[in-house]
Design a protein around this motif. Structure first.
Motif, PDB file in Angstrom:
ATOM      1  N   GLU A   1      -4.239  -6.356  -8.203  1.00 20.74           N
ATOM      2  CA  GLU A   1      -5.060  -6.091  -9.167  1.00 20.74           C
ATOM      3  C   GLU A   1      -4.732  -4.711  -9.932  1.00 20.74           C
TER       4      GLU A   1
ATOM      5  N   GLU B   1       0.626  -1.116  -0.640  1.00 19.47           N
ATOM      6  CA  GLU B   1      -0.161  -0.032  -0.057  1.00 19.47           C
ATOM      7  C   GLU B   1       0.268   1.083  -0.598  1.00 19.47           C
TER       8      GLU B   1
ATOM      9  N   ARG C   1      -3.974  -9.182 -12.731  1.00 28.87           N
ATOM     10  CA  ARG C   1      -3.094  -9.621 -11.599  1.00 28.87           C
ATOM     11  C   ARG C   1      -2.271 -10.481 -11.295  1.00 28.87           C
TER      12      ARG C   1
ATOM     13  N   ARG D   1      -6.647  -1.933  -7.207  1.00 28.23           N
ATOM     14  CA  ARG D   1      -7.120  -2.988  -6.563  1.00 28.23           C
ATOM     15  C   ARG D   1      -6.179  -3.966  -5.281  1.00 28.23           C
TER      16      ARG D   1
ATOM     17  N   GLU E   1      -8.157   5.203  -9.724  1.00 25.76           N
ATOM     18  CA  GLU E   1      -9.410   4.848  -8.273  1.00 25.76           C
ATOM     19  C   GLU E   1      -8.228   3.180  -7.571  1.00 25.76           C
ATOM     20  N   ARG E   2      -8.513   3.867  -5.855  1.00 23.97           N
ATOM     21  CA  ARG E   2      -8.014   2.817  -5.446  1.00 23.97           C
ATOM     22  C   ARG E   2      -9.020   2.200  -4.185  1.00 23.97           C
ATOM     23  N   ASP E   3      -9.095   1.213  -4.254  1.00 23.20           N
ATOM     24  CA  ASP E   3      -9.677   0.012  -3.420  1.00 23.20           C
ATOM     25  C   ASP E   3      -8.584  -0.852  -2.851  1.00 23.20           C
ATOM     26  N   PHE E   4      -8.506   0.450  -1.788  1.00 25.75           N
ATOM     27  CA  PHE E   4      -7.295  -1.548  -0.511  1.00 25.75           C
ATOM     28  C   PHE E   4      -7.951  -2.345   0.265  1.00 25.75           C
ATOM     29  N   HIS E   5      -7.722  -3.190   0.753  1.00 22.76           N
ATOM     30  CA  HIS E   5      -7.759  -3.504   1.323  1.00 22.76           C
ATOM     31  C   HIS E   5      -6.826  -3.856   2.129  1.00 22.76           C
TER      32      HIS E   5
ATOM     33  N   ARG F   1      -8.334   1.487 -12.341  1.00 19.37           N
ATOM     34  CA  ARG F   1      -8.742   1.193 -10.650  1.00 19.37           C
ATOM     35  C   ARG F   1      -7.698   0.223 -10.444  1.00 19.37           C
TER      36      ARG F   1
ATOM     37  N   ARG G   1      -6.073  -6.408  -2.094  1.00 23.05           N
ATOM     38  CA  ARG G   1      -6.651  -7.855  -1.392  1.00 23.05           C
ATOM     39  C   ARG G   1      -5.813  -8.632  -1.107  1.00 23.05           C
TER      40      ARG G   1
END
Length: 836
Positions: A771, A688, A830, A741, A703-707, A739, A743
């Motif tokens: 991803e 991250e 990925r 991502r 766009e960021r979609d971080f877990h 985007r 996870r």
């Protein structure tokens, strides 16, 4: 004096009483006898059908378990080199064949010997301790043009099995047919009847052999040609059919005479086994067919005297004799009682009452009935009369039953329903009812019974009574429960199968499809229920389907390759295995589908890998040599710079040379990265944090979609270069939005059945997935496998080396990499990393 006419009429009527009593008794006796005989016949037929079904299922399950033994043996022999004789002996002893599978003579391996290899094979076997070894013909046929076979392993190696050592089984016509079909189809197959090499002069039995092909598992075997190249030989199980059937049906066969035929029911075929001589002359028998290794066996079952002794006596004849005798005696008493008018009148009243009571309590005639019978008080539920058979069923004496009510003996789940049905009988809504229910045995276990209740036409003492007939169907219900459990196991197996499975009828209507079938085709299971198999394979001609149905009708199975269409209209290659769910006339057809897309992709990936291997080696070597040259050029440029101080024109030329050299060094480093030989310094790092440092690209929105994910082992500088290369690739492809991502993934390969794997997928706990998905036009499906090739590009300008170098860096990180087109648009990349 004129006789009193009313008295004469009464006397005349009384003269008919003996005849009326006889007719009434005979009528009641015939009714009871007919009911008892019908019940007995129905019960016997049900028991015989259950017996035949049970015997056939036991034999079928035994052969299925032996097929699994063969499949496991084929896998064991197909790994690397062949095991030593001691290892194979230990493996066979671990199977415990004599204990778990009586009837199997052993487990063996017949090696395939190509033309020209016979001498080398003989020398090898003699070096293993068999100085007199030679391959002996196992039949009258000459060796095939493509080679011969030889039995080299057969355990346990007892005196009987030693006779088969070194035999060429392919020299026998029946065995060769099964062996070559198994080799080319890649499935275990059963031979027709033969005489085994193990037979001696005494107790000769019909034999069969169950073959499974053994392939080198390191080689592809998707086509017949590939299977023949990878072929090593056959692992097989020889059976003496008498020993096999007796060992499988050791207990149950005591009450039945059986015969086993190689062929479908009513179709004739060679006799494999008969428990008694001249079985066919013993009268009609029940037949049950089942598939065994590509063939159909039919078990013929005929119940013998032991069965009928255990099923109970045929008491309906005793009822007939006892009833007729009682009726005749009753009529005789009436006839002899007419000597005196007073005594006749009194006796007539008594006999009339007795006749009425006899009609109401006629159940006493059923003392030896094969079913339980009782006269029950419909109001209280108490037993008025019971026969011994009912006591046997419930574990009580008749006297003990008379002290109980039917509610005491009924399972609590059925009491309310029984009382409601009995109320309908008492009220006159129905005259009788029948149901299946549970009773409680005296020792506490549950007994299943088939109950039939009939209201008696006469009330005893003004209270309604009914006749109850109880048939013990515990064995039948247990068989049904076993079938339900078998069906549940079948459904569980279908639902959890890794391959798509379809169940359909002869018209092709889909009756059942598992989740994997829904996932593979893109249809929901409800949508599949409204389709036909032909809708999923529209390119197959209808006459091909007709040929499949005809083959299935004769008990054959089919395997073929074709294409299946998804809901979105795309198609993909599949391998289909098809057969009947149950033997006999096709009613339900089972189809197992194997997606060959991954196989094709694997083959293509292997081909690309082989083609790229030399390029990778060349790129690494050239880049290494270039770096040495570049260092020399750099040194000379620095020296020239010191020597030309003050010369502006020459300094400008040197600056341009240094810039070109820098670009060449950068390209050389990318070549090193592409070859996987770049310098990578692995350290624990947070992905991250790295993604937050990636510089933005003009014209590209991120766009960021971080877990939350655990740290990984990586080189921050190299991985930043990877992400930058992927963003550059998206920008060059015309994307405006990307985007990112991040996870944690349970397994790197889950859910990625489409697309390509430029780097091998791996499975590790806690895998971290990064991803990158853009909104560009994506890549044509037929070009997707080229996206990471060096210098491949879909747009100009572009060098096409960015993703190739990124793959090299990921390879040095031992990471996984997957590429596919998005469901809507764009490209999805990925990356899978192992945690620190």
């Amino acid at each position: 004096m004129v006789p009193d006419e009313p008295k004469l009429a009464v006397r005349a009527f009384r003269g008919f009483w003996p005849l009326a009593g006889l007719l009434c008794g005979v009528l009641l006796t015939l009714v009871a006898w007919s009911m008892s005989r019908q019940v007995e016949r129905t019960r016997i037929r049900d028991l015989q059908r259950d017996q035949a079904r049970s015997l056939a299922m036991q034999l079928e399950f035994r052969m299925k378990s032996l097929e699994e033994v063969l499949r496991g043996s084929a896998g064991y022999l197909g790994r690397g080199s062949l095991p030593s004789r001691g290892e194979f002996r230990d493996y066979v002893e671990g199977l415990e064949l004599p204990t778990l599978h009586p009837g199997a003579q052993g487990l063996g391996f017949a090696e395939w010997i190509a033309p020209g290899d016979l001498e080398a094979h003989t020398r090898r076997m003699r070096r293993e301790g068999f100085p007199d070894y030679r391959v002996e013909p196992g039949g009258a046929l000459a060796p095939g043009q493509d080679g011969c076979s030889a039995i080299i392993y057969l355990e346990p190696m007892d005196a009987r099995n030693r006779r088969a050592f070194g035999k060429d089984m392919s020299a026998d016509q029946v065995q060769r047919a099964a062996m070559l079909r198994a080799r080319d189809q890649g499935v275990p197959l059963m031979s027709g009847p033969v005489t085994l090499y193990q037979e001696t002069a005494t107790d000769v039995q019909v034999g069969t052999l169950f073959y499974a092909p053994v392939y080198d598992r390191r080689l592809p075997r998707d086509t017949v040609a590939q299977r023949r190249v990878a072929f090593r030989g056959w692992t097989y199980l020889p059976f003496r059919m008498g020993d096999l059937v007796r060992g499988t049906l050791a207990q149950e066969r005591v009450s039945a005479d059986v015969a086993l035929v190689d062929g479908p029911a009513q179709g004739g075929g060679p006799l494999l086994f008969e428990s008694v001589p001249d079985f066919a002359r013993g009268g009609p028998a029940l037949e049950r067919s089942f598939p065994v290794g590509g063939r159909v066996w039919t078990l013929q079952v005929r119940s013998n005297a032991s069965f009928f002794a255990g099923a109970g006596s045929r008491g309906h004849w005793e009822i007939l004799v006892a009833g007729l005798a009682l009726s005749l005696g009753f009529a005789t008493v009436l006839f002899l009682g007419q000597g005196a008018a007073h005594r006749a009148h009194r006796m007539a009243l008594s006999m009339a009452e007795e006749l009425r009571m006899t009609g109401a309590r006629f159940g006493t005639l059923f003392e030896k009935a094969p079913v339980g019978m009782a006269i029950v008080n419909s109001v209280t539920g108490g037993f008025v009369a019971v026969n011994p058979r009912l006591g046997q069923i419930l574990g009580y004496t008749p006297g003990e039953l008379l002290e109980r009510t039917f509610q005491d003996l009924t399972h609590s789940d059925h009491v309310a329903a029984d009382l409601a049905s009995l109320g309908d009988v008492i009220s006159g809504k129905v005259e009788e009812f029948a149901k299946e229910k549970r009773y409680l045995h005296s020792d506490g276990h549950v007994v299943w019974g088939r109950l039939r209740v009939v209201r008696l036409p006469l009330d005893l003492g003004g209270v309604p009574h009914h006749l109850a007939l109880v048939e013990d169907i515990t064995g039948h219900m247990r068989a049904l429960e076993n079938l339900r459990e078998s069906e549940a196991r079948f459904r569980n197996l279908v639902e959890n199968a890794v391959d798509p499975i379809f169940l359909f009828d002869p018209e092709g209507r889909i009756l059942l499809a598992n989740l994997e079938a829904s996932r593979l085709t893109g249809y929901s299971r409800e949508e599949l229920a409204n389709l036909r198999v032909q809708d999923l394979s529209p390119d197959m001609p209808m006459d091909a389907y007709a040929g499949i149905w005809n083959a299935l009708a004769f008990g054959e199975s089919r395997r073929f390759e074709g294409r299946t269409r998804r809901k979105d209209g795309t198609s993909f290659p599949v391998e289909v295995r098809i057969g009947l769910l149950a033997p006999g006339e096709p009613r339900q057809i089972l189809s197992m589908v194997r997606d060959l897309s991954a196989v094709d992709q694997a083959a293509q990936s292997e081909l690309r890998a082989r083609k790229a291997e030399s390029l990778v080696l060349m790129a690494g070597g050239i880049a290494h040599d270039f770096n040495n040259v570049f260092q020399a050029i750099q040194s000379n440029l620095e020296i020239a710079g010191f020597m030309t101080k003050g010369n502006v024109d020459l300094a400008l030329i040197l600056d341009q040379a240094r810039a070109a050299l820098g670009r060449a060094v950068t390209l050389s480093r990318k070549m090193l990265d592409f070859s996987g030989r770049g310098i990578v310094r692995l350290e624990p790092m947070e992905l991250e944090d790295l993604l937050d440092r990636v510089p933005l690209k003009p014209g590209l929105m991120l766009e960021r979609d971080f877990h939350a994910v655990p740290p990984i082992l990586g080189d921050p500088g190299k991985l930043e270069q990877v992400v930058t290369a992927m963003l550059d690739n998206a920008l060059e492809a015309g994307a405006s939005r990307v985007r990112l991502r991040l996870r944690t993934h349970a397994g790197a390969g889950a859910g990625t059945h489409q697309g390509v794997w430029p780097l091998p997928q791996f499975h590790a706990p806690g895998t971290v997935c990064l991803e990158v998905q853009d909104d560009g036009p994506g890549v044509a499906p037929d070009k997707l496998h080229l996206i990471c090739d060096p210098f491949y590009t879909t747009r100009e300008p572009g060098r096409g080396l960015g993703l190739a170098a990124a793959v090299g860096i990921l390879k040095a990180h031992r990471a996984g990499f997957h590429v596919q087109n998005g469901e809507g648009e764009g490209l999805v990349l990925r990356m899978y990393f192992r945690t620190a």
